[in-house]
Scaffold this motif. Structure first.
Motif, PDB file in Angstrom:
ATOM      1  N   ALA A   1       1.564  61.238-111.186  1.00 26.55           N
ATOM      2  CA  ALA A   1       0.454  61.543-112.089  1.00 26.55           C
ATOM      3  C   ALA A   1      -0.532  60.375-112.147  1.00 26.55           C
ATOM      4  O   ALA A   1      -1.752  60.576-112.171  1.00 26.55           O
ATOM      5  CB  ALA A   1       0.992  61.853-113.485  1.00 26.55           C
TER       6      ALA A   1
ATOM      7  N   CYS B   1       1.604  67.204-115.395  1.00 24.44           N
ATOM      8  CA  CYS B   1       2.484  67.113-114.221  1.00 24.44           C
ATOM      9  C   CYS B   1       2.847  68.490-113.681  1.00 24.44           C
ATOM     10  O   CYS B   1       2.856  68.709-112.463  1.00 24.44           O
ATOM     11  CB  CYS B   1       3.759  66.348-114.585  1.00 24.44           C
ATOM     12  SG  CYS B   1       3.497  64.614-114.967  1.00 24.44           S
TER      13      CYS B   1
ATOM     14  N   GLU C   1      -0.496  70.142-112.146  1.00 23.63           N
ATOM     15  CA  GLU C   1      -1.153  69.448-111.042  1.00 23.63           C
ATOM     16  C   GLU C   1      -0.209  69.059-109.897  1.00 23.63           C
ATOM     17  O   GLU C   1      -0.658  68.803-108.789  1.00 23.63           O
ATOM     18  CB  GLU C   1      -1.849  68.188-111.568  1.00 23.63           C
ATOM     19  CG  GLU C   1      -2.853  68.441-112.673  1.00 23.63           C
ATOM     20  CD  GLU C   1      -4.036  69.277-112.202  1.00 23.63           C
ATOM     21  OE1 GLU C   1      -4.328  69.287-110.980  1.00 23.63           O
ATOM     22  OE2 GLU C   1      -4.678  69.927-113.051  1.00 23.63           O
TER      23      GLU C   1
END
Length: 659
Positions: A102, A205, A208
């Motif tokens: 991330a 998280c 994406e």
């Protein structure tokens, strides 16, 4: 039937995004079946020994995979068999799969820069030197923040409150000056990610990273039907995160809270090997993956918790980190063969991920280590990690792990002095944490014969080629035996004079450092007698019993020579008595036979009585678990000569090198 099996294999490959799991169905590049069998046996033994309750394994190289479940998922309220779709709390592996990934996405999107001060994004994180801490420090564990929050003295009930507590946590050292593993630092990084994305950490998280990779069983706070597949831990209820701080913070934190399966983790590892892309979905740019998985720690960074040994870290990922767990000082989950330069991480709950880009191999081991006992199984599980990765590398066909272009050299403390070859052809390598080079092998009969040529008055016991009239004979490349401590000292004195360098026997402490237990034993105020056998369950090869080809011990061949000899049941090393030096695999330092073949004299006295000298390493006649421990010390008078006693030399370093 044959065509049906082929069709099933193809469907499996499509479903998993990899080759069939069963080695016998795999193509020509199949993983070595005998090593997969050893993997099964090692994990099965761990279950039988109640080291773990159950586990799931995934090994994959060049798209060919082997995966399997072992033992039980749970015992209470009813017994459940482990399955390959079990969800595990992966603890600190969250730090790399979620937090580091991330963070790199945020960098790609221009939301922050790697060297931004944390206070630029969390203005409350100032005072007492905290404004010096950058996001890079958090990813490298060099921030000075402690390992964890202490809820009793730093109370919080939400993630925001936990981050607020971190903003007032005192630093342990100057930022950037040391390595000290810190879950607090990663938790703070999660707070920064939430601030710059204006999204919850778990949602960011999942949306994406995990959903684009079709990691549909990778979740925070599993619920509903997923709960049935979660492996319980020490948490109060199934599905709750095991980490107390993460649990008190609401069940989601960047340092520990992710649940996943081996199949999902395999998709993540495959994406990393593919430099950010999998099945048409690009999650990270190639240059981002290269950045986050290469050494980013500054030269000279060391770990005070591990004898100030040097550290090499990527952004979030472990590359070459010293730990206290013996017998291997560095990155246990890399195993003995994967080259330095791969990357991975472990988790408190017993989990492991290691990715080797050189051989395009990754190893995933997820387990339930919470057996029905109060015993802390983490140390032995970490040793199991080492064994699993070693066997996984051995299972990879047609790859030379000893010669890997682009791999990193050994860590800095071992590079200060180069290996050395003396005039007798004795090979010496540096021992980290010392000022000596240790001979890679025991002193050979041929080496000792050269000394005797110059000293014909030397005791002739060593010449017995049949070792007390046994039928098996020994050769010049076998270790010399029937030599006393006094004989070994005389050899070292002769060699020192001959070469103009200082040769001697190793000290007891140097031996412990060479065998990998130095960080576990006090380096002062303890006699060899006080230390002998105290470090339980640690052997030069890993755990009991020795795996085949681990070394030369009392085995079936030995019993043929000495019918009354006790042996290790089922073990066969192929040598009835001594074996030629360097017949078995070396340890990480390149040193052979630190366990087995012959007992070896050390410089030290055994205890305060000053009567006897120390012997280390066991021999071809050893079979009981206690004498084979890495920490065991034998002791004998300096005049004792016996068919199992030999020695090796060390060379005091001068900063030079041999040819």
């Amino acid at each position: 039937m044959k065509h049906l099996r082929a069709l099933v294999a193809i469907l499996l490959a499509i479903f998993w995004g990899t080759a069939p799991a069963h080695a016998e169905e795999a193509p020509k590049t199949a993983l070595r079946v005998e090593k997969l069998n050893e993997l099964d046996a090692a994990i099965g033994q761990a279950v039988s020994d109640s080291m773990i309750l159950g586990a799931a394994l995934w090994v994959e190289s060049h798209g060919v995979a082997y995966h399997k479940a072992y033992g039980q998922r749970a015992l209470k309220p009813v017994a459940e068999a482990m399955t390959e779709d079990t969800l595990f709390d992966v603890a600190s592996i969250t730090k790399v799969m979620a937090a580091a990934s991330a963070a790199m996405l945020c960098i790609e999107r221009g939301l922050f820069k790697l060297d931004d001060p944390v206070s630029q994004h969390l203005p409350d994180f100032t005072g007492e030197g905290r404004e010096k801490i950058t996001l890079r420090h958090l990813l490298l564990h060099s921030s000075g923040l402690p390992v964890n929050l202490i809820p009793k003295t730093q109370p919080f009930t939400t993630h925001d409150e936990a981050v607020a507590q971190i903003c007032h946590t005192k630093l342990l050292f100057e930022p950037g000056s040391q390595f000290a593993y810190s879950s607090v630092g990663t938790m703070l990084l999660g707070g920064v990610i939430e601030r710059v994305t204006s999204r919850q950490f778990d949602e960011f998280c999942t949306t994406e990273i995990f959903h684009p990779l079709r990691m549909n069983d990778t979740v925070f706070r599993p619920g509903g039907e997923l709960l049935k597949r979660v492996a319980p831990s020490s948490a109060p209820a199934r599905g709750l995160v095991d980490d107390t701080v993460a649990r008190l913070a609401g069940g989601v934190s960047a340092h520990a809270s992710l649940f996943t399966t081996t199949a999902d983790m395999a998709r993540f590892a495959r994406m990393m090997l593919n430099l950010g892309e999998l099945d048409g979905a690009r999650v990270l740019k190639p240059e981002t993956v290269r950045l986050m998985t290469s050494v980013q720690s500054p030269a000279g960074l060391t770990s005070p918790d591990a004898k100030n040994l040097p550290v090499r870290r990527a952004l979030g990922w472990d590359i070459d980190t010293p730990y206290r767990t013996p017998p291997h000082d560095y990155s246990l989950s890399r195993g003995a063969l994967f080259p330095i330069g791969g990357y991975g991480h472990t988790g408190w709950t017993g989990q492991m991920l290691w990715i080797d880009p050189y051989s395009r191999t990754f190893v995933i081991f997820l387990c339930n280590r919470y057996v029905d006992t109060a015993k802390d199984t983490r140390p032995v599980v970490y040793q199991l990690h080492h064994r699993i990765s070693t066997l996984a590398a051995e299972a990879v066909p047609d790859f030379d792990f000893k010669n890997v272009p682009g791999a990193l050299p050994g860590h800095a403390s071992a590079l200060k002095v180069k290996p050395f070859l003396n005039s007798l052809g004795m090979k010496f390598v540096p021992v980290p944490g010392t000022h000596i080079l240790m001979c890679m092998h025991e002193t050979r009969r041929a080496d000792y014969a050269t000394y005797v040529d110059a000293h014909p008055e030397a005791d002739a016991s060593w010449k017995d080629t049949k070792l007390d009239s046994l039928s098996a004979t020994v050769a010049p490349d076998h270790p010399v035996v029937n030599v006393s401590w006094d004989d070994a000292q005389a050899f070292c004195a002769w060699l020192s004079q001959k070469e103009g360098r200082t040769y001697r026997l190793p000290t007891d402490r140097e031996w412990s450092l060479a065998v990998g237990i130095g960080a576990q034993e006090p380096d002062a105020e303890a006699t060899p007698e006080n230390l002998s056998g105290k470090l339980k369950g640690v052997y030069p090869w890993g755990q009991w019993p020795p795996t085949q080809n681990a070394g030369n011990y009392a085995d079936l061949e030995c019993q043929k020579q000495i019918p009354a000899e006790k042996i290790i049941a089922g073990y066969a090393d192929g040598f009835p008595l001594t074996s030629p030096v360097m017949s078995f695999p070396p340890n990480e330092l390149g040193i052979y036979d630190l366990g087995g073949n012959v007992w070896e004299w050390c410089e030290d006295r055994f205890n305060a009585a000053q009567k006897d000298h120390v012997l280390r390493g066991a021999s071809w006649g050893s079979s009981a678990p206690q004498p084979l421990l890495s920490s065991f010390r034998g002791y004998q008078p300096s005049t004792r000569r016996w068919r199992c006693d030999g020695f090796r030399c060390v060379l005091e370093a001068t900063g030079g090198s041999g040819r």
